[in-house]
Design an enzyme around this catalytic site. Sequence first.
Site, short mmCIF file in Angstrom:
data_model
loop_
_atom_site.label_atom_id
_atom_site.label_comp_id
_atom_site.label_asym_id
_atom_site.label_seq_id
_atom_site.Cartn_x
_atom_site.Cartn_y
_atom_site.Cartn_z
N GLU A 194 -7.50 -0.27 -7.39
CA GLU A 194 -8.56 0.72 -7.64
C GLU A 194 -9.70 0.16 -8.48
OE1 GLU A 194 -6.61 4.26 -9.12
OE2 GLU A 194 -5.26 4.34 -7.39
N HIS A 254 -4.33 8.45 0.76
CA HIS A 254 -3.99 9.81 0.30
C HIS A 254 -4.96 10.74 1.04
CE1 HIS A 254 -1.24 8.35 -2.70
NE2 HIS A 254 -2.17 7.54 -3.19
N ASN A 290 -5.72 -3.31 -3.64
CA ASN A 290 -5.31 -1.99 -3.15
C ASN A 290 -6.29 -0.93 -3.65
OD1 ASN A 290 -3.08 -0.45 -1.91
ND2 ASN A 290 -2.64 0.32 -3.97
N ASP A 317 0.10 9.88 2.14
CA ASP A 317 0.51 11.29 2.18
C ASP A 317 -0.61 12.04 2.86
OD1 ASP A 317 -1.31 11.44 -0.06
OD2 ASP A 317 0.36 11.27 -1.44
N GLU A 358 0.16 3.98 0.41
CA GLU A 358 0.60 5.15 -0.38
C GLU A 358 0.36 6.44 0.42
OE1 GLU A 358 -1.21 5.22 -4.30
OE2 GLU A 358 -1.01 3.05 -4.52
#
Length: 330
Positions: free
Chosen positions: A160, A238, A201, A267, A265
């Site tokens: 990030e 996400h 990432n 979702d 990651e």
Amino acid sequence: MKFVLASVLCTALVSAFPMADPEPVLDWRQAAESINDKFVAKGKKYFGTCADQSRLGAGSNAAIIKANFGQVTPENSMKWDSTEASKGSFKFDGADYLVKFATENNKLIRGHTTVWHSQLPGWVSSIRDKTQLTEAMKNHITTVIGRYKGKIYAWDVVNEIFDENGGFRSSVFYNVLGQDFVKIAFETAKAADPDAKLYINDYNLDTATYAKTQGMIKNVKAWIAAGVPIDGIGSQSHLNGNQAAGTAAAMAALCAAAPECGITELDIQSGSNQNWIDVVNACVKVSNCVGITVWGVRDPDSWRPSGNPLLFDSSYKAKANYNAIVQALS
Ligand code: 9MR
């Protein structure tokens, strides 16, 4: 008399320590078919999830991971605040537990993460001196990555680091060292575990034309051209349902900028079966996309549980989304 005393004692104990509602523990094999096996049959390396010791000890999580997933990422236990909360004093209980579980059960591991502005102890974020920060980063990366040398498939070396506009996020690392912190981090990681795949990432890389996606692509190309040992780009993903369709173009663009890539990651809030299939296909269609990691097993255990964003429900039952992906991969 003895019996009466024992039962009084028992009642007193139970009211002093009321039992938590037991979580349902179901049959060891929760889903009809392993999503990992299906994904590997498509030429991918893994379909994984995140976990840590407390999660692995609860309900059917460990059984589900053993049966259905091929990779684990420590959700929190390898972060800087967990591993080196005070300078030079390392603690690896949680991370060791996860690595042991994965190794014993033949799961790949994604290490997460060494250089991140969040979950960062105050002693690091208050450093203002270049030499001190470089030393702190090098010691942290060398110690954490070095401990698991040879056991980790891939490391999120930096996490990030971009702003939404594609520039660099303001963080102690960027503010003190400029973008040199990226080169320092990757070179140190490479020396600590030469065989691990080293990743950058980030989140909100879900639209190909978005400024942050373009910023990632431009910078990674430049760093690789300059010899920085970056092996992969991780797109956290996400998502909410209406972002899913754009992920194919986004992954195609990101994955063209590095030797490999992954969805790290995932979702999807209120994700339809088609939304899930779209995202899975975004990785299937790109040959150097090595795998997908969902960010948790069961909906209520997600870091953002609203919209039931994962693949298993609160009873540890595989959801329709899970079965739809398995079917699409079959
Ligand atoms: O899922 C993680 C949650 O348990 C932690 O409280 C949180 C702390 O920042 O981090 C969550 O995981 C994050 C991951 O490490 C990096 N990308 C965003 C994830 C969700 O916040």
